[in-house]
Design a protein around this motif. Structure first.
Motif, PDB file in Angstrom:
ATOM      1  N   SER A  12       5.807 -28.406  13.910  1.00 49.31           N
ATOM      2  CA  SER A  12       5.128 -28.118  15.166  1.00 49.31           C
ATOM      3  C   SER A  12       6.108 -27.848  16.298  1.00 49.31           C
ATOM      4  O   SER A  12       6.001 -26.838  16.997  1.00 49.31           O
ATOM      5  CB  SER A  12       4.200 -29.267  15.532  1.00 49.31           C
ATOM      6  N   ARG A  61      -2.433 -28.184  12.680  1.00 52.83           N
ATOM      7  CA  ARG A  61      -1.132 -28.249  12.034  1.00 52.83           C
ATOM      8  C   ARG A  61      -1.026 -27.239  10.890  1.00 52.83           C
ATOM      9  O   ARG A  61      -0.022 -26.581  10.719  1.00 52.83           O
ATOM     10  CB  ARG A  61      -0.885 -29.667  11.520  1.00 52.83           C
ATOM     11  N   LEU A 100      -0.047 -23.866  11.946  1.00 58.86           N
ATOM     12  CA  LEU A 100       1.367 -23.702  12.250  1.00 58.86           C
ATOM     13  C   LEU A 100       2.197 -23.611  10.976  1.00 58.86           C
ATOM     14  O   LEU A 100       3.211 -22.922  10.936  1.00 58.86           O
ATOM     15  CB  LEU A 100       1.865 -24.857  13.130  1.00 58.86           C
ATOM     16  N   LEU A 132       0.676 -27.076  22.305  1.00 60.20           N
ATOM     17  CA  LEU A 132       0.047 -26.681  21.046  1.00 60.20           C
ATOM     18  C   LEU A 132      -1.239 -27.461  20.785  1.00 60.20           C
ATOM     19  O   LEU A 132      -1.714 -27.515  19.658  1.00 60.20           O
ATOM     20  CB  LEU A 132       1.028 -26.874  19.879  1.00 60.20           C
ATOM     21  N   THR A 172       0.201 -30.975  17.885  1.00 61.33           N
ATOM     22  CA  THR A 172      -0.943 -30.106  17.636  1.00 61.33           C
ATOM     23  C   THR A 172      -2.225 -30.911  17.813  1.00 61.33           C
ATOM     24  O   THR A 172      -2.178 -32.131  17.996  1.00 61.33           O
ATOM     25  CB  THR A 172      -0.919 -29.603  16.187  1.00 61.33           C
TER      26      THR A 172
END
Lengths: 434, 404
Positions: free
Chosen positions: A88, A284, A287, A279, A227
């Protein structure tokens, strides 16, 4: 828009009917799942950057006038980014770099200066046998993102910080005022009662160091790579560690108090910094897709990112038994599973937690920030009006909750240390004494 | 290695590792400390008054059996002066209740307490078996739970009793807290942590004296006191969120035993952070009254205590779908109040500047529920018609699925 649609239908290069089209652009083949819709690689990437850029824009507006006094408006914004070397925060570096490049390409000035700080706790896990040092890994980042400054901060630097009330961490019998070197810090961490405690305290140290780096560089904000998924994990992990009370300060963006226990001063001083999670609207797993498939060369291999373990577990630490997991790791595994099938449920957890109110005033308390500022400056003499904070995590002490809990449980181990000095919150108490 | 001695009496051999904190205790000391802790909960929360008539919601399972046993012991030891009665609900599930009701009947004899059994059929005209026949196994726990909540109260009313105690333990409370976080249900989160529920509008007060007792310790207590309880779980599986929260709690307990109580503590604290909750608005300056003030709630805890199945099923998927639809429609929605207030912001710039950003800037306000009474049955409800009556209406119309 309509013209575009017409274009696609008539253009000869349209994909064959057997292949589904991206639901967003209707131009390319949809190959990636984005919130249960098939999209193309371009649209997926745009979605990721857009979510991040939107938050960065909010930060920019929030601190529109960095510093104070005249001419401040022209001063450039300066941020610190906390890099764990996980997916992240690495993607955040990448996206911010993209943002800067884009602005420069348009002939504008770079919107902000960024210092990326990695807090390196590998020295406390001497036997994790990681193949490359953090410094070597950071060199890969430096090569890829020459525009940003990358700094490695050893976790033992926390020993130099006065934002930790070290008397809380040492047994009362101890003559020392703080651990003096890395060896002693390592012993202190080893003495903690469980893997959860170690992860928890190291997380606090890391946070202190990142905040300190932000203040030292006179930066306007600290950016963290959490995130949506990480915020949901954080919510449940902190709840399970008895830190539910501090969640509104941890999950939301905005001002957070920093307490300084300067040995010279009688009273700790309180200031504040801004913390943001750009974010927060991304999952997650999105990403991970981005870092493995949509960046060239892929971030994951180029920067040697491990995607399968919780950042706190260190590069190649082997989990021996489930008993040795930390609560953070349990949550990581749990939400990895929930995120797979119920991403909106994950997002809802983070959103809901964000609605909790910061009571007890303090920076960012619902609706009374200004009153608070006044309070902090004028209440210097009247210490009973001042809000006491935990000497370890800097969160407000929940007197009301502590009192009720003592009454209900007849617990004798909560707050053995009475009196003003060295007070810590319920969650920190748990981590230190199990 | 020499056998270790009990950490409390230091004379007997330690036979029990307390699940709560891993203290090594002998059998006698464990039983004593367990009882002492429940006694502490009862006195510090002032749950009872002398001479009070109290109904124990008895299912024949371990929790309620331990509750009955401990209350009888403490009532005698500390002269609470309580008049204790066992109150049992017969959901009408063949093979489940038949045996457990037999257990409750034996308990009544063992503890010398009167027993009242109320059946779903006499209260609602439906047994659970009939409900399942109509709607299938999915979502039937909702019916069972909603019906049971009222059943205890109605049964208590029949006996002219104003206080029902239930066997909900710390695991149940922790589970409900995590479940409500997962569901994003803050108002339920804030209500479910209270030890006493029900308010002046409802005739019957509810409390959970075992709120701080670990499930594992309840099992140990039952085992060492050789209590007669029935241990088969409900044959219908639990809702996904509860099942998911439950398995998570078990994992957390494994890595750090204190986690269960820590979740309860977090939940109680977070209850005060929920916007609109009474004590969060006073900014912490006013001293909270003792928490024994009953909280208005349609009790929503514990389900049926079933532990099987962690497979996230219908409920979670349904919520996922709902949330996705919300997200999809968000883009189409124009928030009129927001645009108006923004314009105002600009116009009144030189007046008092609004705080740039506060914790709840983007959030919609949480709807406060106003508690009233059901127009059909008089049971307390935040709606005109209570959940049970809504469900019954659906059942009676023979409409197989009804969303609540």
């Amino acid at each position: 828009m309509q013209e575009q649609h017409a274009d696609t239908q008539s253009s000869g290069g349209a994909p064959s009917p057997s292949k589904p089209l991206c639901v967003k652009c209707r131009l390319h083949e949809g190959t990636l799942d984005s919130r249960s819709q098939l999209v193309c690689r371009d649209c997926f990437s745009k979605f990721i950057s857009a979510k991040c850029v939107k938050q960065v824009g909010i930060i920019g507006k929030d601190i529109r006038n960095p510093g104070s006094g005249s001419g401040a408006a022209s001063q450039k914004k300066k941020y610190v980014l906390g890099l764990s070397l996980g997916v992240s925060s690495s993607v955040l570096v990448h996206l911010l770099n993209e943002n800067v490049e884009y602005q420069l390409a348009k002939g504008r000035a770079a919107p902000f200066d960024l210092t990326v700080v990695h807090v390196d706790s590998s020295s406390l896990f001497p036997n994790n046998g990681s193949s490359s040092s953090a410094e070597e890994t950071l060199d890969r980042y430096r090569k890829r993102y020459p525009r940003f400054e990358f700094r490695r901060v050893p976790v033992s630097d926390v020993l130099n910080l006065s934002t930790v009330d070290w008397s809380t961490l040492l047994p009362p019998s101890d003559e020392k005022t703080r651990p003096e070197n890395e060896q002693q810090l390592s012993e202190l961490v080893d003495r903690l009662p469980s893997s959860t405690s170690r992860t928890d305290i190291l997380r606090l140290f890391t946070r202190h160091l990142l905040i300190s780096a932000t203040r030292q560089n006179e930066c306007h904000a600290l950016l963290l790579g959490h995130t949506t998924t990480a915020l949901a994990e954080l919510t449940l992990a902190e709840t399970a560690k008895g830190r539910g009370f501090s969640l509104p300060w941890q999950v939301n963006d905005g001002p957070v108090a920093v307490v300084d226990y300067q040995p010279a001063a009688d009273e700790p001083t309180t200031s504040q910094i801004q913390i943001y999670h750009p974010l927060r609207d991304l999952l997650r797993k999105e990403l991970v897709t981005y870092a493995t498939e949509l960046t060239t060369p892929p971030l994951v291999s180029d920067l040697a990112i491990s995607i399968s373990s919780h950042p706190s577990s260190g590069p190649s630490q082997q989990v021996v038994s489930h008993k040795d997991l930390s609560i953070e790791e349990v949550m990581f595994l749990y939400f990895a599973e929930v995120e797979e099938n119920y991403p909106s449920v994950v997002a809802n957890v983070a959103r809901t937690t964000g609605k909790l109110v910061r009571i007890l005033g303090g920076p960012g308390a619902a609706g009374n920030e200004e009153a608070e500022d006044e309070d902090e400056t004028t209440a210097n003499g009247t210490s009973d009006k001042k809000r006491e904070r935990c000497g370890l995590c800097s969160m407000p002490l929940d007197e009301q909750g502590d009192e009720r809990w003592r009454g209900e449980l007849g617990d004798e181990d909560v707050h053995q240390k009475e009196g003003g000095k060295g007070r810590i919150c319920y969650g920190c108490e748990r981590s230190l004494r199990g | 290695m020499a056998p270790s001695l009990c950490a409390i009496c230091k004379t007997e051999r330690a036979l029990i590792k307390r699940p709560k904190n891993h203290a090594k205790l002998c059998k006698t000391c464990f039983i004593t400390i367990f009882e002492d802790e429940v006694h502490h909960t009862i006195t510090s929360s002032k749950l009872f008054y002398p001479g009070e008539k109290v109904a124990i919601g008895a299912s024949g399972g371990k929790d309620s059996t331990v509750l009955a046993s401990v209350l009888k012991t403490l009532n005698e030891r500390h002269n609470y002066g309580l008049d204790l009665v066992l109150l049992s609900i017969d959901e009408g599930i063949k093979g489940y209740r038949d045996d457990s009701l037999e257990t409750v009947k034996r308990n009544a004899v063992q503890y010398e307490m009167p027993l009242k059994v109320v059946g779903y059929d006499e209260l609602y005209g439906w047994t659970m078996d009939q409900v399942v026949e109509t709607i299938g196994k999915k979502g039937n726990c909702t019916y069972c739970g909603v019906f049971r909540r009222q059943a205890l109260d109605r049964g208590a009313k029949m006996l002219d009793i104003k206080h029902v105690v239930t066997g909900h333990n710390a695991d149940d409370v922790a589970e409900t807290i995590l479940m409500n976080l997962l569901r994003g249900d803050l108002s339920r989160l804030s209500r479910s942590t209270s030890i006493v529920t029900g308010d002046s509008k409802s005739d019957v007060k509810r409390s959970k004296p075992l709120k701080y007792a670990y499930e594992k310790e309840i099992v140990l207590y039952a085992h060492h006191k050789k209590l007669d309880y029935f241990s088969t779980e409900c044959i219908y599986s639990p809702e996904a969120f509860r099942g998911s929260a439950r398995s998570l709690i078990k994992q957390l307990e494994r890595v750090r035993p204190s986690a269960i109580l820590d979740i309860v503590r977090s939940g109680e604290d977070m209850a005060r952070l929920v916007p609109g909750e009474s004590s969060s608005t006073c900014g912490g300056t006013c001293k909270e009254k003792k928490t024994t003030a009953p909280v208005a709630v349609e009790d929503d805890i514990g389900g049926c205590g079933s532990t099987n199945s962690r497979a996230p099923g219908g409920e979670m998927a349904a919520m996922e779908k709902q949330l996705r639809e919300n997200e999809a429609s968000e883009g189409l929605e124009v928030d009129i109040t927001k645009t108006v207030s923004q314009r105002k912001d600009g116009a009144t710039d030189n007046q008092k500047a609004l705080p740039l950003r506060n914790a709840n800037k983007n959030s919609k306000p949480i709807t406060r529920q106003v508690l009233g009474n059901c127009k059909r049955c008089g049971y307390m409800s935040s709606q005109d018609i209570c959940q049970a009556c809504m469900l019954l209406e659906g059942l009676n119309k023979n409409r197989p699925q009804i969303q609540i």
